[in-house]
Scaffold this motif. Structure first.
Motif, short mmCIF file in Angstrom:
data_model
loop_
_atom_site.label_atom_id
_atom_site.label_comp_id
_atom_site.label_asym_id
_atom_site.label_seq_id
_atom_site.Cartn_x
_atom_site.Cartn_y
_atom_site.Cartn_z
N ALA A 1 0.82 -1.21 0.00
CA ALA A 1 0.00 0.00 0.00
C ALA A 1 0.85 1.26 0.00
O ALA A 1 0.32 2.37 0.02
N GLY A 2 2.18 1.07 0.02
CA GLY A 2 3.08 2.22 -0.05
C GLY A 2 3.38 2.88 1.27
O GLY A 2 3.89 4.00 1.32
N LEU A 3 3.10 2.20 2.39
CA LEU A 3 3.38 2.78 3.70
C LEU A 3 4.86 2.65 4.03
O LEU A 3 5.52 1.68 3.65
N ASN A 4 5.38 3.62 4.76
CA ASN A 4 6.78 3.60 5.18
C ASN A 4 6.90 2.80 6.47
O ASN A 4 6.84 3.36 7.57
N VAL A 5 7.05 1.49 6.35
CA VAL A 5 7.09 0.62 7.53
C VAL A 5 8.41 0.72 8.28
O VAL A 5 8.51 0.25 9.42
N VAL B 1 -2.50 -0.19 8.90
CA VAL B 1 -3.12 -0.78 7.72
C VAL B 1 -4.20 -1.76 8.15
O VAL B 1 -4.05 -2.47 9.15
N VAL B 2 -5.32 -1.76 7.43
CA VAL B 2 -6.43 -2.68 7.66
C VAL B 2 -6.65 -3.46 6.38
O VAL B 2 -7.00 -2.87 5.35
N ASP B 3 -6.43 -4.76 6.43
CA ASP B 3 -6.59 -5.62 5.25
C ASP B 3 -7.84 -6.46 5.42
O ASP B 3 -7.90 -7.33 6.30
N ILE B 4 -8.84 -6.22 4.58
CA ILE B 4 -10.11 -6.96 4.65
C ILE B 4 -10.12 -7.96 3.50
O ILE B 4 -10.38 -7.61 2.35
N GLY B 5 -9.81 -9.20 3.82
CA GLY B 5 -9.74 -10.24 2.81
C GLY B 5 -11.03 -11.03 2.70
O GLY B 5 -12.09 -10.60 3.16
N GLY B 6 -10.93 -12.22 2.12
CA GLY B 6 -12.12 -13.04 1.94
C GLY B 6 -12.61 -13.67 3.23
O GLY B 6 -13.81 -13.75 3.48
N GLY B 7 -11.65 -14.10 4.09
CA GLY B 7 -12.05 -14.80 5.30
C GLY B 7 -11.72 -14.11 6.60
O GLY B 7 -12.32 -14.41 7.64
N THR B 8 -10.77 -13.17 6.57
CA THR B 8 -10.38 -12.46 7.79
C THR B 8 -10.15 -10.99 7.50
O THR B 8 -9.93 -10.59 6.36
N ILE C 1 -5.44 5.94 8.41
CA ILE C 1 -5.48 4.48 8.26
C ILE C 1 -5.63 4.16 6.77
O ILE C 1 -6.39 4.82 6.07
N VAL C 2 -4.91 3.14 6.32
CA VAL C 2 -5.00 2.71 4.92
C VAL C 2 -5.74 1.38 4.84
O VAL C 2 -5.42 0.44 5.58
N LEU C 3 -6.74 1.30 3.96
CA LEU C 3 -7.52 0.08 3.77
C LEU C 3 -7.03 -0.67 2.55
O LEU C 3 -6.80 -0.08 1.49
N THR C 4 -6.84 -1.99 2.69
CA THR C 4 -6.47 -2.84 1.56
C THR C 4 -7.38 -4.06 1.54
O THR C 4 -8.15 -4.30 2.47
N GLY C 5 -7.28 -4.86 0.47
CA GLY C 5 -8.08 -6.06 0.34
C GLY C 5 -9.37 -5.80 -0.42
O GLY C 5 -9.86 -4.66 -0.48
N PRO D 1 -6.19 -1.65 -3.81
CA PRO D 1 -6.39 -2.51 -2.64
C PRO D 1 -6.39 -4.01 -2.96
O PRO D 1 -5.97 -4.82 -2.13
N LEU D 2 -6.83 -4.37 -4.15
CA LEU D 2 -6.90 -5.80 -4.50
C LEU D 2 -5.52 -6.45 -4.61
O LEU D 2 -5.37 -7.63 -4.32
N THR D 3 -4.52 -5.69 -5.02
CA THR D 3 -3.20 -6.28 -5.27
C THR D 3 -2.16 -5.86 -4.25
O THR D 3 -0.98 -6.15 -4.42
N ALA D 4 -2.57 -5.16 -3.18
CA ALA D 4 -1.60 -4.65 -2.21
C ALA D 4 -0.78 -5.77 -1.57
O ALA D 4 0.43 -5.64 -1.40
N VAL D 5 -1.42 -6.89 -1.25
CA VAL D 5 -0.70 -7.98 -0.59
C VAL D 5 0.35 -8.59 -1.52
O VAL D 5 1.50 -8.78 -1.12
N VAL D 6 -0.04 -8.88 -2.74
CA VAL D 6 0.92 -9.50 -3.66
C VAL D 6 2.02 -8.50 -4.06
O VAL D 6 3.17 -8.89 -4.26
N THR D 7 1.67 -7.22 -4.13
CA THR D 7 2.69 -6.19 -4.41
C THR D 7 3.71 -6.13 -3.28
O THR D 7 4.92 -6.03 -3.51
N GLY D 8 3.22 -6.19 -2.04
CA GLY D 8 4.13 -6.19 -0.89
C GLY D 8 5.01 -7.41 -0.87
O GLY D 8 6.22 -7.32 -0.57
N ALA D 9 4.44 -8.57 -1.20
CA ALA D 9 5.23 -9.80 -1.26
C ALA D 9 6.30 -9.69 -2.35
O ALA D 9 7.45 -10.12 -2.17
N GLY D 10 5.93 -9.07 -3.47
CA GLY D 10 6.90 -8.88 -4.55
C GLY D 10 8.04 -7.97 -4.13
O GLY D 10 9.20 -8.19 -4.51
N THR D 11 7.73 -6.96 -3.31
CA THR D 11 8.77 -6.06 -2.80
C THR D 11 9.78 -6.83 -1.95
O THR D 11 10.99 -6.60 -2.03
#
Length: 201
Positions: free
Chosen positions: A4-8, A16-23, A144-148, A174-184
């Motif tokens: 999501a581009g946050l400076n962690v 960050v709040v990630d609202i996925g399919g199950g959690t 707060i940044v929303l993803t998922g 938001p749909l690709t934030a998780v995979v983008t972070g994993a790619g980073t």
């Protein structure tokens, strides 16, 4: 958070709040680590199920998962809109067993989703409450940044901001934030080693 581009890695707290399919997962990061995190087993699939149950109980109409998701996408919302929407849906009548159509409103779908939305907001609130005061102040400034996929529900950012008194925004994608972070993490392992080593511990 990375996707999501946050400076962690910065000293300021970022949420960050990630609202996925199950959690739905909530985390506050600072200095390359997770300071506070909470998770609740409510996600997009639960919102779909709540819609299907509402139509079943109110109209004695049985819907499939795909139809419930279509309703959520078409007229689902987390906050009142200036122009409420309607959507016609077809399903199987539980009494006659025959196909039947009903017209739903965005207001009634919002009421069906309300218990789950409240739970997600309370999870975010409890995460904020458990943060050190300085980091909570950083979140108040940075928002707060929303993803998922679930974060794309209409008005969820406005609803959460209204509930918490904190600025809330949707990630750029938001749909690709998780995979983008994993790619980073894969592309620059040296910069993210501290994050990954935390996970390993």
């Amino acid at each position: 958070a990375l996707g999501a581009g946050l400076n962690v890695h910065g000293t300021a707290g970022a949420m960050v709040v990630d609202i996925g399919g199950g959690t739905s997962d909530v985390a506050v990061t600072s200095l390359g680590g997770v300071v506070r995190a909470h998770s609740v087993r409510i996600g997009g699939h639960d919102l779909d199920e709540a819609i299907a149950n509402h139509v079943k109980n109110e109209y004695a109409l049985l819907l499939g998962e795909r139809s419930a998701e279509t309703i959520k996408t078409a007229i689902g919302s987390a906050f009142p809109m200036s122009h409420e929407l309607t959507h016609e849906v077809r399903g199987r009548d539980l009494i006659t067993g025959l196909p039947r159509a009903v017209t739903l409103t965005s207001g009634e779908i919002r009421r069906a989703l309300e218990p789950h939305l409240l739970t997600i907001c309370e999870t975010v609130r409890s995460t904020l409450d458990s943060c050190p005061p300085e980091l909570a102040g950083d979140v108040l400034d940075g928002g707060i940044v929303l993803t998922g996929g679930g974060a794309m529900l209409r008005g969820l950012d406005v609803r959460m901001s209204h509930e918490l008194g904190v600025p809330v925004r949707l990630a750029e994608d938001p749909l690709t934030a998780v995979v983008t972070g994993a790619g980073t993490c894969v592309e620059d392992p040296a910069a993210t080693r501290s994050l990954l080593s935390q996970v390993e511990r």
